[in-house]
Design a protein around this motif. Structure first.
Motif, PDB file in Angstrom:
ATOM      1  N   VAL A 252       0.654  22.378  10.805  1.00  0.00           N
ATOM      2  CA  VAL A 252       1.325  22.402   9.387  1.00  0.00           C
ATOM      3  C   VAL A 252       0.972  21.430   8.383  1.00  0.00           C
ATOM      4  CG1 VAL A 252       3.760  21.967   8.487  1.00  0.00           C
ATOM      5  CG2 VAL A 252       3.428  23.412  10.720  1.00  0.00           C
ATOM      6  N   ARG A 253       1.028  20.392   8.917  1.00  0.00           N
ATOM      7  CA  ARG A 253       0.418  19.198   7.925  1.00  0.00           C
ATOM      8  C   ARG A 253      -0.961  19.591   7.348  1.00  0.00           C
ATOM      9  NH1 ARG A 253       2.388  15.351  11.759  1.00  0.00           N
ATOM     10  NH2 ARG A 253       0.334  15.046  12.470  1.00  0.00           N
ATOM     11  N   ALA A 254      -2.022  20.151   8.245  1.00  0.00           N
ATOM     12  CA  ALA A 254      -3.001  20.713   7.700  1.00  0.00           C
ATOM     13  C   ALA A 254      -3.147  21.700   6.705  1.00  0.00           C
ATOM     14  CB  ALA A 254      -4.098  21.054   8.760  1.00  0.00           C
ATOM     15  N   ALA A 255      -2.250  22.794   6.788  1.00  0.00           N
ATOM     16  CA  ALA A 255      -1.968  23.769   5.996  1.00  0.00           C
ATOM     17  C   ALA A 255      -1.230  23.098   4.669  1.00  0.00           C
ATOM     18  CB  ALA A 255      -0.938  24.896   6.708  1.00  0.00           C
ATOM     19  N   ALA A 256      -0.401  22.268   4.649  1.00  0.00           N
ATOM     20  CA  ALA A 256      -0.035  21.829   3.551  1.00  0.00           C
ATOM     21  C   ALA A 256      -0.831  21.120   2.700  1.00  0.00           C
ATOM     22  CB  ALA A 256       1.291  20.848   3.821  1.00  0.00           C
ATOM     23  N   ALA A 257      -1.753  20.407   3.302  1.00  0.00           N
ATOM     24  CA  ALA A 257      -2.919  19.650   2.843  1.00  0.00           C
ATOM     25  C   ALA A 257      -3.908  20.620   1.986  1.00  0.00           C
ATOM     26  CB  ALA A 257      -3.611  18.745   3.778  1.00  0.00           C
ATOM     27  N   LYS A 258      -3.893  21.812   2.607  1.00  0.00           N
ATOM     28  CA  LYS A 258      -4.809  22.775   1.882  1.00  0.00           C
ATOM     29  C   LYS A 258      -4.406  22.865   0.292  1.00  0.00           C
ATOM     30  CE  LYS A 258      -7.643  23.435   5.531  1.00  0.00           C
ATOM     31  NZ  LYS A 258      -9.179  23.225   5.522  1.00  0.00           N
ATOM     32  N   PHE A 259      -3.081  22.841   0.169  1.00  0.00           N
ATOM     33  CA  PHE A 259      -2.418  23.299  -1.012  1.00  0.00           C
ATOM     34  C   PHE A 259      -2.198  21.978  -1.926  1.00  0.00           C
ATOM     35  CE2 PHE A 259      -2.557  27.254   1.194  1.00  0.00           C
ATOM     36  CZ  PHE A 259      -2.779  28.251   0.655  1.00  0.00           C
ATOM     37  N   ARG A 260      -2.330  20.852  -1.147  1.00  0.00           N
ATOM     38  CA  ARG A 260      -2.000  19.381  -1.689  1.00  0.00           C
ATOM     39  C   ARG A 260      -0.395  19.595  -1.939  1.00  0.00           C
ATOM     40  NH1 ARG A 260      -6.289  16.943  -5.893  1.00  0.00           N
ATOM     41  NH2 ARG A 260      -8.209  17.498  -4.713  1.00  0.00           N
ATOM     42  N   VAL A 261       0.342  19.898  -0.458  1.00  0.00           N
ATOM     43  CA  VAL A 261       1.731  19.921  -0.993  1.00  0.00           C
ATOM     44  C   VAL A 261       1.986  18.516  -0.140  1.00  0.00           C
ATOM     45  CG1 VAL A 261       3.900  20.926   0.106  1.00  0.00           C
ATOM     46  CG2 VAL A 261       2.081  22.527  -0.872  1.00  0.00           C
ATOM     47  N   TYR A 262       3.041  18.037  -1.071  1.00  0.00           N
ATOM     48  CA  TYR A 262       3.715  16.789  -0.433  1.00  0.00           C
ATOM     49  C   TYR A 262       4.399  17.131   0.410  1.00  0.00           C
ATOM     50  CZ  TYR A 262       6.475  12.361  -0.649  1.00  0.00           C
ATOM     51  OH  TYR A 262       7.173  11.242  -0.299  1.00  0.00           O
ATOM     52  N   VAL A 263       4.589  16.151   1.770  1.00  0.00           N
ATOM     53  CA  VAL A 263       5.538  16.498   2.827  1.00  0.00           C
ATOM     54  C   VAL A 263       6.097  15.070   3.271  1.00  0.00           C
ATOM     55  CG1 VAL A 263       6.300  17.408   4.691  1.00  0.00           C
ATOM     56  CG2 VAL A 263       4.834  18.696   3.322  1.00  0.00           C
ATOM     57  N   SER A 264       7.430  14.848   3.369  1.00  0.00           N
ATOM     58  CA  SER A 264       7.695  13.419   3.881  1.00  0.00           C
ATOM     59  C   SER A 264       9.239  13.668   4.258  1.00  0.00           C
ATOM     60  CB  SER A 264       7.777  12.243   2.623  1.00  0.00           C
ATOM     61  OG  SER A 264       8.315  11.086   3.363  1.00  0.00           O
ATOM     62  N   ALA A 265       9.271  13.455   5.580  1.00  0.00           N
ATOM     63  CA  ALA A 265      10.734  13.446   6.456  1.00  0.00           C
ATOM     64  C   ALA A 265      11.478  12.205   6.141  1.00  0.00           C
ATOM     65  CB  ALA A 265      10.498  13.805   7.847  1.00  0.00           C
ATOM     66  N   GLY A 266      12.983  12.406   5.695  1.00  0.00           N
ATOM     67  CA  GLY A 266      13.589  11.333   5.310  1.00  0.00           C
ATOM     68  C   GLY A 266      14.159  10.804   6.796  1.00  0.00           C
ATOM     69  N   PRO A 267      15.139   9.848   6.666  1.00  0.00           N
ATOM     70  CA  PRO A 267      15.635   8.938   7.519  1.00  0.00           C
ATOM     71  C   PRO A 267      16.656   9.724   8.307  1.00  0.00           C
ATOM     72  CG  PRO A 267      16.614   7.903   5.606  1.00  0.00           C
ATOM     73  CD  PRO A 267      15.528   9.169   5.084  1.00  0.00           C
ATOM     74  N   ARG A 268      16.792   9.843   9.480  1.00  0.00           N
ATOM     75  CA  ARG A 268      17.767  10.748  10.611  1.00  0.00           C
ATOM     76  C   ARG A 268      19.283   9.623  10.332  1.00  0.00           C
ATOM     77  NH1 ARG A 268      15.076  13.895  14.288  1.00  0.00           N
ATOM     78  NH2 ARG A 268      12.846  13.633  14.269  1.00  0.00           N
ATOM     79  N   ASP A 269      20.205  10.811  10.079  1.00  0.00           N
ATOM     80  CA  ASP A 269      21.685  10.247  10.290  1.00  0.00           C
ATOM     81  C   ASP A 269      21.953   9.973  11.666  1.00  0.00           C
ATOM     82  OD1 ASP A 269      22.245  12.706  11.183  1.00  0.00           O
ATOM     83  OD2 ASP A 269      22.901  13.478   9.314  1.00  0.00           O
ATOM     84  N   ALA A 270      23.285   9.995  11.641  1.00  0.00           N
ATOM     85  CA  ALA A 270      24.038   9.575  12.866  1.00  0.00           C
ATOM     86  C   ALA A 270      23.679  10.823  14.071  1.00  0.00           C
ATOM     87  CB  ALA A 270      25.402   9.172  12.771  1.00  0.00           C
ATOM     88  N   ASP A 271      23.588  11.947  13.299  1.00  0.00           N
ATOM     89  CA  ASP A 271      23.583  13.198  14.252  1.00  0.00           C
ATOM     90  C   ASP A 271      22.211  13.680  14.528  1.00  0.00           C
ATOM     91  OD1 ASP A 271      26.316  13.494  14.268  1.00  0.00           O
ATOM     92  OD2 ASP A 271      26.483  14.426  12.293  1.00  0.00           O
ATOM     93  N   GLY A 272      21.297  12.595  14.146  1.00  0.00           N
ATOM     94  CA  GLY A 272      19.941  13.082  14.165  1.00  0.00           C
ATOM     95  C   GLY A 272      19.435  14.173  13.185  1.00  0.00           C
ATOM     96  N   ASP A 273      20.216  14.348  12.023  1.00  0.00           N
ATOM     97  CA  ASP A 273      19.580  15.199  10.963  1.00  0.00           C
ATOM     98  C   ASP A 273      18.878  14.670   9.769  1.00  0.00           C
ATOM     99  OD1 ASP A 273      19.322  17.669   9.748  1.00  0.00           O
ATOM    100  OD2 ASP A 273      21.421  17.770   8.972  1.00  0.00           O
TER     101      ASP A 273
END
Length: 243
Positions: free
Chosen positions: A174-195
């Motif tokens: 998935v990271r490689a596919a996003a990189a092909k289109f220069r799509v920025y991806v960054s997961a945020g911090p998890r909350d108490a429920d892991g979301d």
């Protein structure tokens, strides 16, 4: 003896002669109203046609400049390896010969992704109303492979266009596919429920039948504008190597 007076008319014939009314020279008859209206309509039609032609030329030049810029950025070049909701491996090369509208997002997205997928689906529906146009394949690539497996994608995408194809893969794929289109991806911090929420670029990409990126659209573009732009690219499309 009084001298007899001459009659006045004989003394001043020019003054006393009956005056003739002068009339202006008669002008040539004008065109009938319907003919004049026809002339005005013809002139307006020519002016409108000229304006439309100039606008069309300007739009073509703008698309050509945008395409050159996208190619200079190397967006969308190269292949990717993912899998669809049936678990079938999918590569970018599998879509050659078809127009593709591709969007990166994730199923837990609270509002932006649903709105963008609704817009993408609406644009495809508008294009489908014109049977003469080639079909467009809508594609959704998740940027959250940890939660978006095949089953999750299948459940999520059933609310949108029936032909919307979902793709997932390993985090590396998935990271490689996003990189092909220069799509920025960054997961945020998890909350108490892991979301958590994934921050990512909000763009929809248009690929032509040669797999070349023709355009990209941000959130400000409407479904009608997307459909109109795709139609224009189809009208000016030539196989790779021509431009």
């Amino acid at each position: 003896m009084l001298r007899s007076l001459r009659p006045i008319p004989q003394l001043c014939p020019a003054l006393c002669a009956p005056k003739r009314r002068l009339s202006a020279p008669r002008s040539a008859p004008g065109l009938p109203l319907r003919h004049r209206l026809a002339v005005v309509s013809a002139v307006a039609a020519v002016a409108t046609a000229g304006w439309l032609y100039l606008r069309h030329q300007k739009e073509q030049q703008q698309r050509a400049r945008r395409l050159r810029h996208l190619r200079e950025l190397s967006l969308g070049q190269g292949d990717f390896e993912l899998r669809d909701t049936a678990g079938t491996p999918r590569r970018k090369a599998d879509f050659l010969g078809r127009w593709v509208l591709l969007y990166f997002g994730f199923t837990h997205c609270p509002d932006v992704c649903p709105e963008e997928l609704e817009k993408l689906s609406r644009a495809v529906q508008l294009l489908e109303r014109e049977p003469a146009l080639p079909p467009v394949q809508p594609v959704f690539v998740t940027v959250d492979p940890e939660r978006d497996d095949e089953a999750a994608l299948q459940r999520y995408l059933r609310d949108f266009h029936p032909r919307l194809l979902g793709l997932t893969g390993t985090p590396e794929q998935v990271r490689a596919a996003a990189a092909k289109f220069r799509v920025y991806v960054s997961a945020g911090p998890r909350d108490a429920d892991g979301d958590y929420v994934v921050d990512h670029s909000v763009l929809t990409f248009l690929l032509d039948p040669d797999g070349i990126l023709r355009d990209c659209y941000g959130r400000s573009r409407t479904a009608e504008e997307l459909a109109r732009s795709v139609r224009a690219h189809m009208d000016t499309y030539e196989p790779a190597g021509w431009e």
